[in-house]
Structures are given as structure tokens and as C-alpha cells.
Design a protein around this motif. Structure first.
Motif, PDB file in Angstrom:
ATOM      1  N   PRO A 143       0.807  -1.221   0.000  1.00 57.35           N
ATOM      2  CA  PRO A 143       0.000   0.000   0.000  1.00 57.35           C
ATOM      3  C   PRO A 143       0.842   1.273   0.000  1.00 57.35           C
ATOM      4  O   PRO A 143       0.431   2.291  -0.580  1.00 57.35           O
ATOM      5  CB  PRO A 143      -0.820  -0.117   1.294  1.00 57.35           C
ATOM      6  N   VAL A 144       2.008   1.227   0.637  1.00 62.51           N
ATOM      7  CA  VAL A 144       2.915   2.383   0.620  1.00 62.51           C
ATOM      8  C   VAL A 144       3.394   2.630  -0.811  1.00 62.51           C
ATOM      9  O   VAL A 144       3.446   3.768  -1.293  1.00 62.51           O
ATOM     10  CB  VAL A 144       4.103   2.145   1.570  1.00 62.51           C
ATOM     11  N   MET A 145       3.751   1.551  -1.499  1.00 65.05           N
ATOM     12  CA  MET A 145       4.150   1.662  -2.898  1.00 65.05           C
ATOM     13  C   MET A 145       3.027   2.269  -3.735  1.00 65.05           C
ATOM     14  O   MET A 145       3.250   3.185  -4.544  1.00 65.05           O
ATOM     15  CB  MET A 145       4.493   0.284  -3.462  1.00 65.05           C
ATOM     16  N   GLN A 146       1.810   1.771  -3.543  1.00 65.59           N
ATOM     17  CA  GLN A 146       0.694   2.210  -4.372  1.00 65.59           C
ATOM     18  C   GLN A 146       0.361   3.680  -4.155  1.00 65.59           C
ATOM     19  O   GLN A 146       0.004   4.389  -5.102  1.00 65.59           O
ATOM     20  CB  GLN A 146      -0.519   1.324  -4.108  1.00 65.59           C
ATOM     21  N   THR A 147       0.494   4.153  -2.924  1.00 67.12           N
ATOM     22  CA  THR A 147       0.268   5.576  -2.648  1.00 67.12           C
ATOM     23  C   THR A 147       1.280   6.435  -3.386  1.00 67.12           C
ATOM     24  O   THR A 147       0.943   7.457  -4.001  1.00 67.12           O
ATOM     25  CB  THR A 147       0.345   5.850  -1.135  1.00 67.12           C
ATOM     26  N   ALA A 148       2.549   6.015  -3.358  1.00 67.15           N
ATOM     27  CA  ALA A 148       3.587   6.758  -4.072  1.00 67.15           C
ATOM     28  C   ALA A 148       3.420   6.635  -5.579  1.00 67.15           C
ATOM     29  O   ALA A 148       3.655   7.597  -6.330  1.00 67.15           O
ATOM     30  CB  ALA A 148       4.966   6.263  -3.641  1.00 67.15           C
ATOM     31  N   MET A 149       3.009   5.465  -6.062  1.00 72.59           N
ATOM     32  CA  MET A 149       2.773   5.276  -7.490  1.00 72.59           C
ATOM     33  C   MET A 149       1.671   6.194  -7.996  1.00 72.59           C
ATOM     34  O   MET A 149       1.726   6.697  -9.120  1.00 72.59           O
ATOM     35  CB  MET A 149       2.411   3.816  -7.767  1.00 72.59           C
ATOM     36  N   ALA A 150       0.651   6.433  -7.183  1.00 73.52           N
ATOM     37  CA  ALA A 150      -0.451   7.314  -7.571  1.00 73.52           C
ATOM     38  C   ALA A 150       0.031   8.744  -7.780  1.00 73.52           C
ATOM     39  O   ALA A 150      -0.616   9.523  -8.500  1.00 73.52           O
ATOM     40  CB  ALA A 150      -1.552   7.274  -6.512  1.00 73.52           C
ATOM     41  N   ARG A 151       1.168   9.086  -7.180  1.00 74.52           N
ATOM     42  CA  ARG A 151       1.770  10.413  -7.373  1.00 74.52           C
ATOM     43  C   ARG A 151       2.825  10.395  -8.473  1.00 74.52           C
ATOM     44  O   ARG A 151       3.551  11.365  -8.656  1.00 74.52           O
ATOM     45  CB  ARG A 151       2.426  10.893  -6.075  1.00 74.52           C
ATOM     46  N   ALA A 152       2.924   9.276  -9.199  1.00 78.89           N
ATOM     47  CA  ALA A 152       3.951   9.107 -10.233  1.00 78.89           C
ATOM     48  C   ALA A 152       5.337   9.343  -9.647  1.00 78.89           C
ATOM     49  O   ALA A 152       6.202   9.966 -10.268  1.00 78.89           O
ATOM     50  CB  ALA A 152       3.710  10.040 -11.415  1.00 78.89           C
ATOM     51  N   ALA A 153       5.543   8.809  -8.425  1.00 77.17           N
ATOM     52  CA  ALA A 153       6.790   9.050  -7.696  1.00 77.17           C
ATOM     53  C   ALA A 153       7.634   7.798  -7.535  1.00 77.17           C
ATOM     54  O   ALA A 153       8.573   7.789  -6.740  1.00 77.17           O
ATOM     55  CB  ALA A 153       6.471   9.637  -6.318  1.00 77.17           C
ATOM     56  N   VAL A 154       7.315   6.735  -8.278  1.00 77.52           N
ATOM     57  CA  VAL A 154       8.073   5.492  -8.173  1.00 77.52           C
ATOM     58  C   VAL A 154       8.607   5.114  -9.553  1.00 77.52           C
ATOM     59  O   VAL A 154       7.838   4.867 -10.477  1.00 77.52           O
ATOM     60  CB  VAL A 154       7.204   4.335  -7.627  1.00 77.52           C
ATOM     61  N   SER A 155       9.911   5.078  -9.673  1.00 75.17           N
ATOM     62  CA  SER A 155      10.534   4.663 -10.924  1.00 75.17           C
ATOM     63  C   SER A 155      10.945   3.201 -10.825  1.00 75.17           C
ATOM     64  O   SER A 155      10.924   2.602  -9.747  1.00 75.17           O
ATOM     65  CB  SER A 155      11.755   5.536 -11.236  1.00 75.17           C
ATOM     66  N   GLY A 156      11.323   2.630 -11.950  1.00 78.16           N
ATOM     67  CA  GLY A 156      11.726   1.237 -11.935  1.00 78.16           C
ATOM     68  C   GLY A 156      12.502   0.866 -13.173  1.00 78.16           C
ATOM     69  O   GLY A 156      12.527   1.610 -14.159  1.00 78.16           O
ATOM     70  N   ASP A 157      13.166  -0.267 -13.102  1.00 77.10           N
ATOM     71  CA  ASP A 157      13.797  -0.821 -14.296  1.00 77.10           C
ATOM     72  C   ASP A 157      13.705  -2.342 -14.231  1.00 77.10           C
ATOM     73  O   ASP A 157      13.395  -2.919 -13.194  1.00 77.10           O
ATOM     74  CB  ASP A 157      15.236  -0.334 -14.491  1.00 77.10           C
ATOM     75  N   LEU A 158      13.956  -2.963 -15.366  1.00 80.38           N
ATOM     76  CA  LEU A 158      13.789  -4.408 -15.491  1.00 80.38           C
ATOM     77  C   LEU A 158      15.146  -5.094 -15.457  1.00 80.38           C
ATOM     78  O   LEU A 158      16.056  -4.723 -16.204  1.00 80.38           O
ATOM     79  CB  LEU A 158      13.080  -4.734 -16.807  1.00 80.38           C
ATOM     80  N   TYR A 159      15.285  -6.089 -14.576  1.00 84.56           N
ATOM     81  CA  TYR A 159      16.503  -6.883 -14.509  1.00 84.56           C
ATOM     82  C   TYR A 159      16.223  -8.263 -15.072  1.00 84.56           C
ATOM     83  O   TYR A 159      15.262  -8.925 -14.673  1.00 84.56           O
ATOM     84  CB  TYR A 159      16.991  -6.996 -13.061  1.00 84.56           C
TER      85      TYR A 159
END
Length: 234
Positions: free
Chosen positions: A192-208
Motif C-alpha cells: 500500500p505504501v508503494m501504491q500511494t507513491a505510485m499514484a503520485r507518479a513518484a516510483v521509478s523502476g527498471d527491469l533486470y
């Protein structure tokens, strides 16, 4: 950059192996699982590590003290009377991650029950808004994945248009302490912490796309042991 290894789980899926041994100290390829993370962090230049623990905490605490002396690392232990889940564990450990004085310098967060050849040094320069997640292609035990990953590198809620539209969170990430600073102590999940930040477009990522194992069952631990011994002998 500091790092935190999540190691406070009860290891119930690994019983009977964890009846008398904390899960991070189970061995594969001749080493305790947690050794692989600590050695890779040291190689990446991380010398200050926090490990949370709960089940058979005295065993893990004593073991980590020896590893710290051997490798010249500062390893601090955050004890939990009962497991606080991922986000709750981070909230309790924040004073250790911030040296008692709050700052917002990002830290690495790594699940203790995975094995990977991912190079943690590639994350040292990451300065995400809230978080940066390392994603992997969906393994057999999680075929629908966890999240989506946009072309611009943002982690999003997953879609339902086939496996390739979603990916699995690897358990490797970078976080800013401010994400957790307003939470009260207690049990709290990370998603849920991730999802709250994702809703603000504040979580980046990359694929390994390298080697990654979720050590969730005795069978997977045994398979990893076979793989690592084969690698050592090749």
C-alpha cells in the motif's frame, strides 16, 4: 548509501528447516543466504547495513556481529518482538538508517529471502522521488506479476493484457526515508505504501533480466544449492 536487509520473517514456509535456524542463516552453495547480500553490498561500497530480525534473533545477531568484524562493516540489528512486515520494519529501523537525526538520503532495501547476481552498485546513484524498484519477468510462482512498468520508467498498477504487460517486484529497491517518516510504529505492509507513491507518479523502476531466485520453499533452496555448486564447479 546505507542498506537494510529484511530478515524478520518467521520462515514458516521453510519448516522444518527454520525450526532451529533463522531463514537468513539457511545455507546454499556453502554459504548462509544473508552472506550473499552482505558480500555484494560490501563490494558495491556499502559499509553501513541494518538488518531487522525477530525469529531466533539471538542467533542472527551473533552471526552478523562476526560477519561485520570479518568484513569491516557496521551491521546494526533492529529487533522486532513480533514481525512488523516490510514497511513496519522500516519504520522501526529509521533511526538506525538516519543515524538518529532524520535526513532524506535514500537507502537500499533488500528482501533477505532472495538470491540474485544483480549488482547493487548500479543503484548507488539512484535518487528517486520516493522509490525506485527493480522488476523482473514474472516467475512461475507469480505469473500475473505485481506492477506495470511504463516506457518512461515509472512503476504503475499492472494491466491485465497478458504476462508481458506486468512484472514482478524483485525485492530490491531504493527508498527515501521521508516516505516512512509519518507512519506510527506497528505492523504495516509495503505494497500500500508503494501504491500511494505510485499514484503520485513518484516510483521509478527498471527491469533486470539476470539470475534471481525467491527462496520461499525448501525445494527452491535445494534447487539454488544445486545451481550454486554447479556454478562454483564450472
Amino acid at each position: 548509501m546505507k542498506a537494510m536487509i529484511l530478515a524478520a520473517g518467521l520462515g514458516t514456509r521453510m519448516r522444518p528447516l527454520t525450526d532451529h535456524t533463522p531463514k537468513p542463516l539457511l545455507r546454499a552453495g556453502g554459504k548462509a543466504l544473508i552472506d550473499y547480500h552482505i558480500e555484494k553490498l560490501a563490494a558495491a561500497g556499502v559499509s553501513d547495513i541494518v538488518v531487522n530480525c525477530s525469529w531466533l534473533a539471538d542467533q542472527l545477531d551473533a552471526y552478523l556481529a562476526g560477519v561485520g568484524r570479518r568484513l569491516g562493516l557496521v551491521i546494526k540489528v533492529s529487533r522486532e518482538q513480533t514481525p512488523l512486515e516490510t514497511a513496519g520494519g522500516v519504520v522501526q529501523a529509521l533511526p538506525l538508517l538516519c543515524d538518529g537525526n532524520f535526513n532524506d538520503e535514500p537507502f537500499l532495501l533488500i528482501n533477505g529471502d532472495i538470491w540474485t547476481d544483480f549488482d547493487f552498485a548500479t543503484l548507488i546513484a539512484k535518487r528517486p522521488d520516493a522509490a525506485h524498484l527493480v522488476m523482473i519477468k514474472n516467475p512461475d510462482h507469480n505469473p500475473l506479476g505485481d506492477f506495470g512498468l511504463s516506457a518512461s520508467g515509472l512503476v504503475t498498477e499492472k494491466t491485465v493484457v497478458g504476462d508481458e504487460a506486468s512484472y514482478t517486484f524483485s525485492g530490491i529497491s531504493v527508498w527515501r526515508p521521508s516516505v516512512f517518516s509519518d507512519f506510527s510504529a506497528g505492523k504495516r505492509a509495503l505494497k500500500p505504501v508503494m501504491q500511494t507513491a505510485m499514484a503520485r507518479a513518484a516510483v521509478s523502476g527498471d527491469l533486470y533480466e539476470g539470475n534471481w531466485w525467491d527462496i520461499g520453499t525448501p525445494e527452491r533452496l535445494a534447487a539454488l544449492d544445486v545451481y550454486l555448486k554447479a556454478q562454483a564447479g564450472s
